[in-house]
Design a protein around this motif. Structure first.
Motif, PDB file in Angstrom:
ATOM      1  N   GLU A  68      19.471   3.341  -2.485  1.00  9.42           N
ATOM      2  CA  GLU A  68      18.747   2.074  -2.562  1.00  9.42           C
ATOM      3  C   GLU A  68      17.881   1.992  -3.815  1.00  9.42           C
ATOM      4  OE1 GLU A  68      15.267  -0.332  -0.052  1.00  9.42           O
ATOM      5  OE2 GLU A  68      15.945   1.662   0.578  1.00  9.42           O
TER       6      GLU A  68
ATOM      7  N   ARG B 230      21.024   2.737   8.681  1.00  9.56           N
ATOM      8  CA  ARG B 230      19.967   2.232   7.794  1.00  9.56           C
ATOM      9  C   ARG B 230      20.090   0.743   7.519  1.00  9.56           C
ATOM     10  NH1 ARG B 230      20.852   5.081   2.466  1.00  9.56           N
ATOM     11  NH2 ARG B 230      19.172   3.664   1.847  1.00  9.56           N
TER      12      ARG B 230
ATOM     13  N   ALA C 289      19.917  -2.151   9.125  1.00  9.90           N
ATOM     14  CA  ALA C 289      18.943  -3.146   9.589  1.00  9.90           C
ATOM     15  C   ALA C 289      17.689  -3.122   8.712  1.00  9.90           C
ATOM     16  CB  ALA C 289      18.600  -2.901  11.046  1.00  9.90           C
ATOM     17  N   ASP C 290      17.233  -1.915   8.363  1.00 10.47           N
ATOM     18  CA  ASP C 290      16.050  -1.794   7.511  1.00 10.47           C
ATOM     19  C   ASP C 290      16.331  -2.330   6.114  1.00 10.47           C
ATOM     20  OD1 ASP C 290      13.341  -0.796   6.938  1.00 10.47           O
ATOM     21  OD2 ASP C 290      14.381   0.651   5.672  1.00 10.47           O
TER      22      ASP C 290
ATOM     23  N   ARG D 228      18.522  -4.597   5.329  1.00 10.30           N
ATOM     24  CA  ARG D 228      18.667  -6.056   5.432  1.00 10.30           C
ATOM     25  C   ARG D 228      17.301  -6.733   5.462  1.00 10.30           C
ATOM     26  NH1 ARG D 228      22.117  -8.696   3.535  1.00 10.30           N
ATOM     27  NH2 ARG D 228      23.868  -7.903   4.764  1.00 10.30           N
ATOM     28  N   ARG D 229      16.341  -6.135   6.154  1.00 10.44           N
ATOM     29  CA  ARG D 229      14.996  -6.724   6.202  1.00 10.44           C
ATOM     30  C   ARG D 229      14.357  -6.752   4.825  1.00 10.44           C
ATOM     31  NH1 ARG D 229      14.648  -3.863  11.128  1.00 10.44           N
ATOM     32  NH2 ARG D 229      13.724  -2.053  10.074  1.00 10.44           N
ATOM     33  N   ARG D 230      14.536  -5.685   4.062  1.00  9.41           N
ATOM     34  CA  ARG D 230      13.868  -5.592   2.770  1.00  9.41           C
ATOM     35  C   ARG D 230      14.652  -6.227   1.622  1.00  9.41           C
ATOM     36  NH1 ARG D 230      13.723  -0.696   1.416  1.00  9.41           N
ATOM     37  NH2 ARG D 230      14.586   0.371   3.219  1.00  9.41           N
ATOM     38  N   HIS D 231      15.954  -6.390   1.827  1.00  9.83           N
ATOM     39  CA  HIS D 231      16.799  -6.970   0.778  1.00  9.83           C
ATOM     40  C   HIS D 231      17.758  -7.983   1.406  1.00  9.83           C
ATOM     41  CE1 HIS D 231      15.398  -3.996  -2.157  1.00  9.83           C
ATOM     42  NE2 HIS D 231      15.563  -3.082  -1.226  1.00  9.83           N
ATOM     43  N   PRO D 232      17.225  -9.106   1.846  1.00 10.40           N
ATOM     44  CA  PRO D 232      18.062 -10.057   2.590  1.00 10.40           C
ATOM     45  C   PRO D 232      19.214 -10.649   1.788  1.00 10.40           C
ATOM     46  CG  PRO D 232      15.911 -11.013   2.087  1.00 10.40           C
ATOM     47  CD  PRO D 232      15.822  -9.560   1.754  1.00 10.40           C
TER      48      PRO D 232
ATOM     49  N   THR E 130      23.736  -2.196  15.167  1.00 16.76           N
ATOM     50  CA  THR E 130      23.129  -2.388  13.853  1.00 16.76           C
ATOM     51  C   THR E 130      24.148  -2.826  12.810  1.00 16.76           C
ATOM     52  OG1 THR E 130      23.385  -0.015  13.440  1.00 16.76           O
ATOM     53  CG2 THR E 130      21.236  -0.770  14.240  1.00 16.76           C
TER      54      THR E 130
ATOM     55  N   ALA F 119      24.416  -6.314  10.987  1.00 16.71           N
ATOM     56  CA  ALA F 119      23.671  -6.678   9.781  1.00 16.71           C
ATOM     57  C   ALA F 119      24.473  -6.410   8.514  1.00 16.71           C
ATOM     58  CB  ALA F 119      22.347  -5.921   9.724  1.00 16.71           C
TER      59      ALA F 119
END
Length: 218
Positions: free
Chosen positions: A93, A113, A115-116, A118-122, A140, A143
């Motif tokens: 990442e 990883r 879902a996390d 996706r939240r930070r890099h939509p 998961t 996502a």
């Protein structure tokens, strides 16, 4: 499209798969029909290959933590930007952020990883590897933008010891996953002809891309 028969055949078949998948799942239309997976041993100068690939295709750069990964990824970002291509970074990442890549490809062990990420890099494109054809997607995985299922055909590298799926029954497996799916492993301009009707959103390759777009091809 100009170029050698491998180049025309691989790209045209990949586009046809993507169009057919998009007719069922419109989200597939936003994905590159063809992904070039890099490998330090087999693709030592991947930016030279990317510079010959068609606009709308993509590269998955796998640096495997090597010291030269940053410099190589930057050269690939330049090449893919110039060609209008997508660049995904395998697993890393931080490297994806540093070179302003379009997303990340997760190895099978790291798909949790997503879902996390996706939240930070939509806006990132997120793909994940799947080697067990009988396994269903985890919660998961929803996502993810796509799964990369392998090996479809007999392949080299890390997939050499795994039995290939083959074209027969691939459509049923793809439908069961419920997400856009790329086929990886033994994909060439010749073998891809067996995949219409499979439901794949596109194909991914190493050797098949080198055959079509590697330096020295004409």
């Amino acid at each position: 499209m100009a170029g050698n028969p491998d180049e025309r055949g691989l790209w045209q078949a990949a586009q046809a798969l993507n169009r057919a998948a998009a007719a069922v799942s419109p989200a597939a239309s936003a994905l590159p029909p063809l992904l070039f997976f890099t490998d330090p041993a087999r693709t030592p100068r991947p930016w030279e290959v990317a510079a010959r690939m068609p606009a709308g295709s993509g590269v998955v750069y796998r640096g495997f933590g090597r010291a030269e990964a940053g410099a190589e990824a930057r050269r690939l970002r330049q090449a893919t930007t110039a060609r209008g291509m997508v660049l995904l970074i395998g697993q890393d990442e931080g490297l994806a952020e540093a070179v302003e890549a379009d997303g990340v490809h997760l190895p099978e062990r790291d798909r949790g990883r997503v879902a996390d990420l996706r939240r930070r890099h939509p806006r990132w494109i997120l793909t994940g590897a799947l080697h067990d054809p009988e396994a269903g997607p985890a919660d998961t995985d929803r996502a993810l933008d796509a799964l990369v299922l392998s090996p479809v055909f007999r392949a080299g590298g890390a997939s050499a010891a795994r039995p290939p799926l083959g074209a027969e029954g691939l459509a049923e497996r793809v439908a069961r996953l419920g997400l856009p799916v790329y086929g990886l492993g033994g994909i060439t301009a010749g073998s891809v002809r067996a995949l219409p009707g499979s439901g794949l959103c596109g194909v991914a390759a190493i050797e098949g891309v080198l055959e079509a777009y590697g330096p020295g091809r004409s």
